[in-house]
Design a protein around this motif. Structure first.
Motif, PDB file in Angstrom:
ATOM      1  N   ARG A 190    -134.390  50.429  85.085  1.00  0.00           N
ATOM      2  CA  ARG A 190    -133.364  50.445  84.041  1.00  0.00           C
ATOM      3  C   ARG A 190    -132.309  51.493  84.375  1.00  0.00           C
ATOM      4  N   GLU A 191    -131.057  51.137  84.136  1.00  0.00           N
ATOM      5  CA  GLU A 191    -129.942  52.074  84.286  1.00  0.00           C
ATOM      6  C   GLU A 191    -129.180  52.140  82.964  1.00  0.00           C
ATOM      7  N   TYR A 192    -128.897  53.349  82.513  1.00  0.00           N
ATOM      8  CA  TYR A 192    -128.110  53.577  81.303  1.00  0.00           C
ATOM      9  C   TYR A 192    -126.640  53.534  81.721  1.00  0.00           C
ATOM     10  N   VAL A 193    -125.897  52.484  81.290  1.00  0.00           N
ATOM     11  CA  VAL A 193    -124.559  52.275  81.839  1.00  0.00           C
ATOM     12  C   VAL A 193    -123.415  52.513  80.848  1.00  0.00           C
ATOM     13  N   ALA A 194    -123.681  52.486  79.538  1.00  0.00           N
ATOM     14  CA  ALA A 194    -122.592  52.674  78.572  1.00  0.00           C
ATOM     15  C   ALA A 194    -123.160  53.087  77.220  1.00  0.00           C
ATOM     16  N   ARG A 195    -122.232  53.461  76.305  1.00  0.00           N
ATOM     17  CA  ARG A 195    -122.607  53.865  74.946  1.00  0.00           C
ATOM     18  C   ARG A 195    -121.930  52.916  73.955  1.00  0.00           C
ATOM     19  N   ASP A 196    -122.747  52.234  73.198  1.00  0.00           N
ATOM     20  CA  ASP A 196    -122.273  51.338  72.141  1.00  0.00           C
ATOM     21  C   ASP A 196    -122.651  51.973  70.805  1.00  0.00           C
ATOM     22  N   ALA A 197    -122.348  51.314  69.693  1.00  0.00           N
ATOM     23  CA  ALA A 197    -122.664  51.898  68.387  1.00  0.00           C
ATOM     24  C   ALA A 197    -122.860  50.811  67.340  1.00  0.00           C
ATOM     25  N   VAL A 198    -123.654  51.137  66.340  1.00  0.00           N
ATOM     26  CA  VAL A 198    -123.775  50.301  65.142  1.00  0.00           C
ATOM     27  C   VAL A 198    -122.625  50.677  64.211  1.00  0.00           C
ATOM     28  N   VAL A 199    -121.857  49.676  63.776  1.00  0.00           N
ATOM     29  CA  VAL A 199    -120.724  49.954  62.888  1.00  0.00           C
ATOM     30  C   VAL A 199    -120.883  49.195  61.577  1.00  0.00           C
ATOM     31  N   VAL A 200    -120.194  49.706  60.558  1.00  0.00           N
ATOM     32  CA  VAL A 200    -120.207  49.102  59.230  1.00  0.00           C
ATOM     33  C   VAL A 200    -118.996  48.182  59.108  1.00  0.00           C
ATOM     34  N   LEU A 201    -119.224  46.935  58.718  1.00  0.00           N
ATOM     35  CA  LEU A 201    -118.133  45.983  58.510  1.00  0.00           C
ATOM     36  C   LEU A 201    -118.012  45.669  57.027  1.00  0.00           C
ATOM     37  N   ILE A 202    -116.785  45.760  56.522  1.00  0.00           N
ATOM     38  CA  ILE A 202    -116.523  45.481  55.116  1.00  0.00           C
ATOM     39  C   ILE A 202    -115.235  44.682  54.994  1.00  0.00           C
ATOM     40  N   ASN A 203    -115.077  44.042  53.855  1.00  0.00           N
ATOM     41  CA  ASN A 203    -113.856  43.303  53.561  1.00  0.00           C
ATOM     42  C   ASN A 203    -112.690  44.280  53.455  1.00  0.00           C
ATOM     43  N   GLU A 204    -111.512  43.869  53.918  1.00  0.00           N
ATOM     44  CA  GLU A 204    -110.369  44.787  53.915  1.00  0.00           C
ATOM     45  C   GLU A 204    -109.940  45.188  52.505  1.00  0.00           C
ATOM     46  N   SER A 205    -110.329  44.401  51.488  1.00  0.00           N
ATOM     47  CA  SER A 205    -109.970  44.746  50.107  1.00  0.00           C
ATOM     48  C   SER A 205    -111.104  45.455  49.365  1.00  0.00           C
ATOM     49  N   ALA A 206    -112.175  45.799  50.081  1.00  0.00           N
ATOM     50  CA  ALA A 206    -113.287  46.511  49.440  1.00  0.00           C
ATOM     51  C   ALA A 206    -112.809  47.863  48.920  1.00  0.00           C
ATOM     52  N   GLN A 207    -113.295  48.247  47.750  1.00  0.00           N
ATOM     53  CA  GLN A 207    -112.855  49.504  47.146  1.00  0.00           C
ATOM     54  C   GLN A 207    -113.388  50.717  47.904  1.00  0.00           C
ATOM     55  N   LYS A 208    -114.528  50.571  48.541  1.00  0.00           N
ATOM     56  CA  LYS A 208    -115.140  51.698  49.245  1.00  0.00           C
ATOM     57  C   LYS A 208    -115.157  51.398  50.739  1.00  0.00           C
ATOM     58  N   LYS A 209    -114.659  52.336  51.536  1.00  0.00           N
ATOM     59  CA  LYS A 209    -114.611  52.138  52.984  1.00  0.00           C
ATOM     60  C   LYS A 209    -115.237  53.302  53.750  1.00  0.00           C
ATOM     61  N   MET A 210    -115.880  54.212  53.030  1.00  0.00           N
ATOM     62  CA  MET A 210    -116.571  55.338  53.664  1.00  0.00           C
ATOM     63  C   MET A 210    -117.997  55.394  53.133  1.00  0.00           C
ATOM     64  N   PHE A 211    -118.941  55.653  54.033  1.00  0.00           N
ATOM     65  CA  PHE A 211    -120.353  55.650  53.659  1.00  0.00           C
ATOM     66  C   PHE A 211    -121.076  56.810  54.337  1.00  0.00           C
ATOM     67  N   THR A 212    -122.069  57.334  53.647  1.00  0.00           N
ATOM     68  CA  THR A 212    -122.956  58.306  54.283  1.00  0.00           C
ATOM     69  C   THR A 212    -124.144  57.550  54.872  1.00  0.00           C
ATOM     70  N   LEU A 213    -124.876  58.213  55.754  1.00  0.00           N
ATOM     71  CA  LEU A 213    -126.072  57.585  56.321  1.00  0.00           C
ATOM     72  C   LEU A 213    -127.102  57.299  55.234  1.00  0.00           C
ATOM     73  N   ASP A 214    -127.213  58.195  54.266  1.00  0.00           N
ATOM     74  CA  ASP A 214    -128.158  57.969  53.166  1.00  0.00           C
ATOM     75  C   ASP A 214    -127.799  56.714  52.378  1.00  0.00           C
ATOM     76  N   GLU A 215    -126.495  56.496  52.173  1.00  0.00           N
ATOM     77  CA  GLU A 215    -126.073  55.283  51.458  1.00  0.00           C
ATOM     78  C   GLU A 215    -126.436  54.028  52.248  1.00  0.00           C
ATOM     79  N   LEU A 216    -126.255  54.079  53.561  1.00  0.00           N
ATOM     80  CA  LEU A 216    -126.618  52.925  54.390  1.00  0.00           C
ATOM     81  C   LEU A 216    -128.134  52.699  54.377  1.00  0.00           C
TER      82      LEU A 216
END
Length: 304
Positions: free
Chosen positions: A119-145
């Motif tokens: 195995r070779e570690y070749v890049a860094r990806d991430a888990v991201v949060v996707l929301i509707n562009e009209s959602a009232q909330k666009k910031m989250f803490t890890l505890d909320e997730l």
């Protein structure tokens, strides 16, 4: 009579020499115009498997590798993420690109042939949060997730996830630190269906790999579509962090995971591809939305 026999023998000898010369010429012609492909780290063929959602990224990597080394041929094949390691172990693929390290069930497949694979570690990806562009909330803490994806949240959001992507579900469980039997989300069949669900309802929230989500989010600049939410780090006095390349490389963004190149050691072209991915190939990741595992050295030439 003897003279006649000599003539026949002489004719046969000439015919044999002619046939030998003809066959030699044909052999030389085919050898020059259709040379046998040697197998080496920079020549031969690779069946390269990857999750269907990141086939475009794998395609760019293989095209660049083939541009450097014209005697190698890489065929990129998309498959469900949980099938990649078994197909590599069975010999259908010589190499695969995985997001995240081997799962326990995959390690069992490899256990009996542990020296055959690397195995070779070749890049860094991430888990991201996707929301509707009209959602009232666009910031989250890890505890909320954690609360949302373990069924404890009363935020008004409904979490959803790609039901087909078993590997990604394991990543979410690991990165959020929740039990596997606690993961709670509306199962959606496929990433496009997840995007459609987010677009249709501003109370939905999804998790997805940045490498997969980026194409949908970029496309959404031209029309309505999902947006990537920001995370608020615990104990940071409300500091927001967005999963850009710098935050992934430094791992200031907390939901980073590795892209892993898994391959057969005995297959020379796959070994060469792995060496290139951890070297020159890092520049391909620098030109993408995710981050390289290692920043390529930049040479600065001073001119008098």
């Amino acid at each position: 009579m003897k003279e006649k026999k000599l003539n026949i023998r002489f004719g046969l000898i000439l015919l044999i020499f002619f046939l030998v010369a003809l066959l030699t010429g044909i052999f030389m012609f085919y050898r020059d115009f259709f040379p046998e492909r040697r197998i080496s780290p920079v020549s031969g063929s690779i069946h390269f498997g990857t999750d269907s959602s990141i086939v475009p990224l794998a395609g760019r990597l293989s095209e660049m590798f083939m541009a450097y080394y014209t005697d190698v041929e890489v065929s990129v094949i998309g498959q469900p993420s949980d099938m990649l390691v078994p197909l590599c172990v069975s010999g259908e693929f010589q190499a695969v690109l995985l997001y995240g390290d081997l799962l326990p069930a995959e390690s069992e497949h490899v256990e009996k042939q542990v020296r055959e694979f690397h195995r070779e570690y070749v890049a860094r990806d991430a888990v991201v949060v996707l929301i509707n562009e009209s959602a009232q909330k666009k910031m989250f803490t890890l505890d909320e997730l954690r609360d949302m994806f373990s069924g404890r949240s009363r935020s008004g959001f409904t979490p959803c996830i790609d039901a087909r992507d078993i590997r990604f579900q394991h990543l979410v469980i690991d990165l959020l630190g929740i039990d596997s039997d606690v993961l709670t989300a509306l199962p959606i069949e496929g990433k496009q269906a997840v995007i459609d669900t987010i677009n249709a309802d501003n109370s939905m929230v999804a998790l997805m790999q940045l490498s997969s989500a980026a194409a949908f989010v970029q496309h959404s600049h031209e029309s309505s579509g999902p947006v990537i939410g920001r995370l608020v780090l615990d104990g940071s006095d409300g500091k927001e962090i967005y999963p850009d390349q710098q935050a992934l490389y430094t791992e200031d963004y907390p939901l980073v995971f590795p892209l892993v190149y898994f391959y057969r050691r005995s297959h020379q072209p796959s070994t060469g591809f792995g060496a290139w991915l951890t070297g020159r190939g890092q520049k391909v990741f620098m030109r993408s939305v995710i981050a390289p595992a290692h920043r390529p050295d930049r040479k600065i030439q001073l001119v008098d």
